[in-house]
Design a protein around this motif. Structure first.
Motif, mmCIF file in Angstrom:
data_model
loop_
_atom_site.group_PDB
_atom_site.id
_atom_site.type_symbol
_atom_site.label_atom_id
_atom_site.label_comp_id
_atom_site.label_asym_id
_atom_site.label_seq_id
_atom_site.Cartn_x
_atom_site.Cartn_y
_atom_site.Cartn_z
ATOM 1 N N GLY A 419 27.438 19.058 45.044
ATOM 2 C CA GLY A 419 28.572 18.324 45.571
ATOM 3 C C GLY A 419 28.206 17.140 46.428
ATOM 4 N N ASN A 420 26.905 16.813 46.504
ATOM 5 C CA ASN A 420 26.468 15.620 47.232
ATOM 6 C C ASN A 420 26.576 14.401 46.321
ATOM 7 N N VAL A 421 26.580 13.215 46.913
ATOM 8 C CA VAL A 421 26.623 11.984 46.134
ATOM 9 C C VAL A 421 25.288 11.807 45.415
ATOM 10 N N ARG A 422 25.339 11.622 44.107
ATOM 11 C CA ARG A 422 24.116 11.382 43.354
ATOM 12 C C ARG A 422 23.721 9.912 43.509
ATOM 13 N N ALA A 423 22.571 9.673 44.100
ATOM 14 C CA ALA A 423 22.138 8.301 44.359
ATOM 15 C C ALA A 423 20.620 8.229 44.259
ATOM 16 N N GLU A 424 20.122 7.788 43.117
ATOM 17 C CA GLU A 424 18.687 7.617 42.923
ATOM 18 C C GLU A 424 18.254 6.329 43.611
ATOM 19 N N GLY A 425 17.295 6.459 44.517
ATOM 20 C CA GLY A 425 16.900 5.274 45.273
ATOM 21 C C GLY A 425 18.041 4.732 46.118
ATOM 22 N N PHE A 426 18.958 5.629 46.517
ATOM 23 C CA PHE A 426 20.112 5.320 47.364
ATOM 24 C C PHE A 426 21.212 4.570 46.624
ATOM 25 N N VAL A 427 21.056 4.336 45.323
ATOM 26 C CA VAL A 427 22.018 3.598 44.512
ATOM 27 C C VAL A 427 22.818 4.581 43.665
ATOM 28 N N THR A 428 24.143 4.507 43.722
ATOM 29 C CA THR A 428 24.972 5.381 42.903
ATOM 30 C C THR A 428 25.183 4.746 41.529
ATOM 31 N N ASN A 429 25.899 5.461 40.676
ATOM 32 C CA ASN A 429 26.195 4.939 39.343
ATOM 33 C C ASN A 429 27.266 3.862 39.356
ATOM 34 N N THR A 430 27.968 3.693 40.485
ATOM 35 C CA THR A 430 29.007 2.670 40.609
ATOM 36 C C THR A 430 28.422 1.448 41.298
ATOM 37 N N PRO A 431 28.428 0.294 40.655
ATOM 38 C CA PRO A 431 27.830 -0.908 41.255
ATOM 39 C C PRO A 431 28.416 -1.211 42.634
ATOM 40 N N GLY A 432 27.506 -1.498 43.571
ATOM 41 C CA GLY A 432 27.920 -1.871 44.915
ATOM 42 C C GLY A 432 28.104 -0.711 45.865
ATOM 43 N N ILE A 433 27.971 0.525 45.375
ATOM 44 C CA ILE A 433 28.133 1.691 46.247
ATOM 45 C C ILE A 433 26.809 2.430 46.359
ATOM 46 N N TYR A 434 26.420 2.723 47.599
ATOM 47 C CA TYR A 434 25.150 3.366 47.915
ATOM 48 C C TYR A 434 25.435 4.625 48.753
ATOM 49 N N ALA A 435 24.448 5.467 48.911
ATOM 50 C CA ALA A 435 24.623 6.678 49.715
ATOM 51 C C ALA A 435 23.326 7.016 50.426
ATOM 52 N N ALA A 436 23.475 7.621 51.615
ATOM 53 C CA ALA A 436 22.307 7.999 52.410
ATOM 54 C C ALA A 436 22.669 9.144 53.341
ATOM 55 N N GLY A 437 21.641 9.819 53.838
ATOM 56 C CA GLY A 437 21.835 10.878 54.821
ATOM 57 C C GLY A 437 22.383 12.145 54.199
ATOM 58 N N ASP A 438 23.158 12.889 54.979
ATOM 59 C CA ASP A 438 23.695 14.159 54.510
ATOM 60 C C ASP A 438 24.566 13.993 53.277
ATOM 61 N N ALA A 439 25.222 12.849 53.127
ATOM 62 C CA ALA A 439 26.063 12.616 51.959
ATOM 63 C C ALA A 439 25.238 12.639 50.676
ATOM 64 N N ARG A 440 23.972 12.264 50.765
ATOM 65 C CA ARG A 440 23.096 12.190 49.592
ATOM 66 C C ARG A 440 22.204 13.414 49.445
ATOM 67 N N ARG A 441 21.640 13.905 50.547
ATOM 68 C CA ARG A 441 20.642 14.966 50.465
ATOM 69 C C ARG A 441 21.161 16.315 50.947
ATOM 70 N N GLY A 442 22.389 16.363 51.466
ATOM 71 C CA GLY A 442 22.905 17.595 52.034
ATOM 72 C C GLY A 442 22.508 17.719 53.495
ATOM 73 N N GLN A 443 22.989 18.766 54.138
ATOM 74 C CA GLN A 443 22.743 18.966 55.558
ATOM 75 C C GLN A 443 21.249 18.939 55.859
ATOM 76 N N SER A 444 20.871 18.140 56.852
ATOM 77 C CA SER A 444 19.456 18.002 57.162
ATOM 78 C C SER A 444 19.278 17.629 58.623
#
Length: 483
Positions: A419-444
């Motif tokens: 259920g986290n945002v899938r973002a390879e290299g912080f880049v999502t599949n939608t152009p212009g949208i990125y993800a980092a931190g808990d949103a990308r890797r889960g609670q940490s």
């Protein structure tokens, strides 16, 4: 290095903590600062190893031997430049980080590690005291607009670097004050909120814009936000709590950890009144879960005047020392006692909750069974059930992911199996949208959130420039790029 024989001459020393009787009566931070001589000696224990394994342990790649050497030789401003070249918030990691760098410290192989975490705090506080932390807005602006959604450590770290690169950065926060989980999830006895406000003032003076009360996904929608900015960074926290699906869960007196902590933090800040349902005064409190969040709940219950506090963990008690299959420099899987545990209460291990019982709709007891780990599976021991009296049960069972359903629906952003945002290299599949931190890797950890925010900023800056980003990399090896 500092002193070649420092680790032989001086033992590890940590700053003095306030007496338990004193500190449980207020919300102030519990640790006193290092004296200058203590800091010098502790920095002098750093051996400047040929292979500094502390770098391997630190997600930020902090130049630890370099800033320790500078502290030992009395060059605190240089130490701050080294530290801030890789870490925009050393005053936070110096208070909250569990210090994986110390677990990987070469001295930790057969001695006590260098006090790296406390050294970061000492350097950061010296920097603020001496006026070395000053706003440095970018000389030129790129004309590119970036929205950062979430003002926790990942969002703030990204905002700091993106602004430094000259982009117009706006941070959107759903709460009425900036800071995310740093403000409302961490008790004041670990992080005085003036520490956050002090840093936010610097970021604002540098040009970062903050918008509070922003329910991104509703007003504005994710689509509106993307249309108004060249890049959007999703840096929301992993706030969906793991529940306890047992009979009796509906009884009054059961609370999620974040609801409990946030209410108390708002009370301390003068933003809320006492809520009897979330007040431990005079109650038998059970905290379910043994991580950092559970520890914070224990310390909060002590300060609220709990009659008794019991901490229950699912797994059996960890060993006092590393097991043979857990060698240095891996993270040591050993029993840890926090400042909250020092303040009282009881710890019980190897208990799995079976049901909750109560009277007149109110919680009165927790019933559990003893379990042990066999071949990676928890199995009941067959011993008699364990009954624990409780008036307040705080669920500190971790989190199951960020609340990003609206992002997926409105912008088609893919999520991973957790259920986290899938973002390879912080880049999502939608152009212009990125993800980092808990949103990308889960609670940490907070240090991972800071590292993710910085690396995401580099990815965004690279794409906005259409060329390699000049922003600092992890483990930057020269000292003069920080504040």
């Amino acid at each position: 290095m500092g002193k070649p024989t420092g680790f032989i001459e001086w033992s590890r020393v940590v700053p003095r903590r306030r007496r338990v009787e004193e500190r449980v009566g207020d919300a102030a931070e519990i640790d006193a600062p290092f004296t200058p001589e203590q800091a010098r000696q502790q920095a002098g224990r750093c051996m400047d190893c040929g292979v500094p394994f502390c770098h391997q342990g630190c997600p930020l790649g902090n130049p630890i031997p370099d800033f320790n050497d500078a502290v030992y030789h009395g060059r605190l401003e240089e130490a701050f430049r080294w530290l801030s070249s890789t870490n925009d918030f050393p005053e936070v990691t110096g208070r909250l980080c569990p210090a994986p760098c110390e677990a990987a410290c070469t001295l930790a192989y057969n001695q006590e590690a260098v006090t790296i975490e406390q050294m970061e705090k000492h350097i950061a506080e010296a920097a603020f005291d001496n006026g070395w932390v000053v706003p440095r807005p970018p000389v030129e602006r790129s004309g590119k607009r970036v929205a950062v959604v979430g003002s926790g450590p990942a969002g703030l770290a990204a905002a700091a670097l993106l602004n430094r690169a000259g982009h117009e950065v706006t941070v959107y926060e759903r709460d009425d004050r900036i800071g995310g989980l740093l403000r409302y999830g961490i008790p004041d006895f670990k992080l005085d909120k003036a520490v956050i406000d002090r840093r936010l003032a610097v970021l604002e003076a540098e040009g970062v814009r903050f918008v509070t009360g922003a329910l991104v996904g509703e007003a504005p929608s994710w689509t509106e936000l993307r249309e108004q900015h060249e890049a959007v960074l999703v840096a929301v926290g992993s706030r969906r709590p793991r529940d306890l699906p047992v009979p009796g869960r509906e009884l009054a007196g059961v609370a999620f950890a974040m609801d409990y902590l946030e209410r108390h933090n708002r009370l301390v800040a003068g933003e809320a009144d006492r809520d009897p349902a979330l007040d431990a005064a005079g109650k038998r409190v059970v905290v379910l879960g043994g991580g950092d969040t559970g520890s914070d709940c224990i310390g909060t219950a002590h300060r609220q005047g709990a009659r008794e506090v019991i901490n229950i963990e699912l797994f059996e008690e960890p060993p006092q020392r590393r097991a043979a299959n857990n060698p240095w420099p891996q993270w040591p899987l050993v029993l840890r006692s926090s400042s909250s545990h020092e303040e009282g209460g009881e710890r019980r291990f190897g208990l799995r909750t079976l049901r909750l019982e109560g009277d007149d709709g109110k919680l009165r007891r927790l019933v559990a069974e003893r379990v042990r780990l066999e071949a990676g599976v928890l199995v009941a021991t067959g011993e008699p059930e364990v009954v624990v009296e409780a008036d307040l049960l705080v669920l500190a069972l971790g989190f199951v992911g960020p609340d990003v359903s609206a992002l997926a629906e409105q912008e088609g952003v893919e999520l991973d199996a957790r259920g986290n945002v899938r973002a390879e290299g912080f880049v999502t599949n939608t152009p212009g949208i990125y993800a980092a931190g808990d949103a990308r890797r889960g609670q940490s950890l907070v240090v991972w959130a800071l590292s993710e925010g910085r690396e995401a900023a580099r990815a965004i800056d690279r794409d906005l420039r259409g060329a390699p980003s000049p922003l600092p990399t992890r483990g930057r090896d020269e000292p003069f790029g920080g504040r």
